[in-house]
Motif scaffolding. Structure first.
Motif, PDB file in Angstrom:
ATOM      1  N   ARG A  99       4.334  32.808  19.053  1.00 11.79           N
ATOM      2  CA  ARG A  99       4.533  32.961  20.511  1.00 11.79           C
ATOM      3  C   ARG A  99       4.877  31.630  21.165  1.00 11.79           C
ATOM      4  O   ARG A  99       5.695  31.574  22.078  1.00 11.79           O
ATOM      5  CB  ARG A  99       3.300  33.583  21.146  1.00 11.79           C
ATOM      6  CG  ARG A  99       3.157  35.042  20.816  1.00 11.79           C
ATOM      7  CD  ARG A  99       1.984  35.670  21.545  1.00 11.79           C
ATOM      8  NE  ARG A  99       1.900  37.071  21.167  1.00 11.79           N
ATOM      9  CZ  ARG A  99       0.799  37.664  20.763  1.00 11.79           C
ATOM     10  NH1 ARG A  99      -0.343  37.010  20.716  1.00 11.79           N
ATOM     11  NH2 ARG A  99       0.818  38.947  20.430  1.00 11.79           N
TER      12      ARG A  99
ATOM     13  N   THR B 238      -4.835  42.390  29.572  1.00  8.36           N
ATOM     14  CA  THR B 238      -5.226  41.998  28.225  1.00  8.36           C
ATOM     15  C   THR B 238      -4.847  40.538  28.004  1.00  8.36           C
ATOM     16  O   THR B 238      -3.721  40.137  28.304  1.00  8.36           O
ATOM     17  CB  THR B 238      -4.502  42.865  27.178  1.00  8.36           C
ATOM     18  OG1 THR B 238      -4.806  44.232  27.433  1.00  8.36           O
ATOM     19  CG2 THR B 238      -4.920  42.499  25.776  1.00  8.36           C
ATOM     20  N   VAL B 239      -5.773  39.780  27.490  1.00 10.17           N
ATOM     21  CA  VAL B 239      -5.496  38.385  27.141  1.00 10.17           C
ATOM     22  C   VAL B 239      -4.909  38.378  25.742  1.00 10.17           C
ATOM     23  O   VAL B 239      -5.446  39.014  24.826  1.00 10.17           O
ATOM     24  CB  VAL B 239      -6.788  37.541  27.190  1.00 10.17           C
ATOM     25  CG1 VAL B 239      -6.515  36.112  26.732  1.00 10.17           C
ATOM     26  CG2 VAL B 239      -7.374  37.558  28.590  1.00 10.17           C
ATOM     27  N   VAL B 240      -3.798  37.680  25.565  1.00  7.15           N
ATOM     28  CA  VAL B 240      -3.181  37.580  24.243  1.00  7.15           C
ATOM     29  C   VAL B 240      -3.255  36.137  23.761  1.00  7.15           C
ATOM     30  O   VAL B 240      -3.175  35.197  24.557  1.00  7.15           O
ATOM     31  CB  VAL B 240      -1.720  38.082  24.235  1.00  7.15           C
ATOM     32  CG1 VAL B 240      -1.650  39.561  24.526  1.00  7.15           C
ATOM     33  CG2 VAL B 240      -0.871  37.305  25.192  1.00  7.15           C
ATOM     34  N   GLU B 241      -3.402  35.990  22.483  1.00  5.69           N
ATOM     35  CA  GLU B 241      -3.526  34.673  21.874  1.00  5.69           C
ATOM     36  C   GLU B 241      -2.175  33.955  21.863  1.00  5.69           C
ATOM     37  O   GLU B 241      -1.123  34.575  21.650  1.00  5.69           O
ATOM     38  CB  GLU B 241      -4.026  34.834  20.445  1.00  5.69           C
ATOM     39  CG  GLU B 241      -4.295  33.544  19.730  1.00  5.69           C
ATOM     40  CD  GLU B 241      -4.833  33.775  18.328  1.00  5.69           C
ATOM     41  OE1 GLU B 241      -4.854  32.796  17.563  1.00  5.69           O
ATOM     42  OE2 GLU B 241      -5.219  34.903  18.000  1.00  5.69           O
ATOM     43  N   ALA B 242      -2.212  32.672  22.075  1.00 10.77           N
ATOM     44  CA  ALA B 242      -1.004  31.849  21.990  1.00 10.77           C
ATOM     45  C   ALA B 242      -0.814  31.444  20.529  1.00 10.77           C
ATOM     46  O   ALA B 242      -1.120  30.326  20.124  1.00 10.77           O
ATOM     47  CB  ALA B 242      -1.119  30.632  22.889  1.00 10.77           C
ATOM     48  N   THR B 243      -0.289  32.387  19.751  1.00 13.45           N
ATOM     49  CA  THR B 243      -0.051  32.115  18.332  1.00 13.45           C
ATOM     50  C   THR B 243       1.111  31.143  18.186  1.00 13.45           C
ATOM     51  O   THR B 243       1.895  30.929  19.118  1.00 13.45           O
ATOM     52  CB  THR B 243       0.281  33.418  17.584  1.00 13.45           C
ATOM     53  OG1 THR B 243       1.510  33.947  18.127  1.00 13.45           O
ATOM     54  CG2 THR B 243      -0.834  34.442  17.706  1.00 13.45           C
TER      55      THR B 243
END
Length: 65
Positions: free
Chosen positions: A10, A2-7
């Motif tokens: 984070r 799963t690709v996660v957003e670089a919020t």
């Protein structure tokens, strides 16, 4: 996978981990995500040992060649 957003949260978490040790920024992101998800990090990279030792993250160690 799963690709996660670089919020922003984070990015800040990864930056704090990076500032505290000798990890690359990419490795710091992996550690920050493991911490956020309360999940172990699966790696063979010994640079994660200090984070495991101080209880920041759990590590599942892959065998070294």
């Amino acid at each position: 996978m799963t690709v996660v957003e670089a919020t922003l949260e984070r990015v800040r978490s990864a930056a704090e981990i990076k500032a505290g040790g000798r990890l690359s920024y990419a490795d710091a992101f992996a550690a920050a995500l493991a911490l956020e998800l309360s999940a172990p990090l699966v790696t063979g990279d010994p640079e994660f040992r200090p984070l495991e030792r101080d209880g920041t993250i759990r590590v599942i160690w892959l065998p070294q060649r």
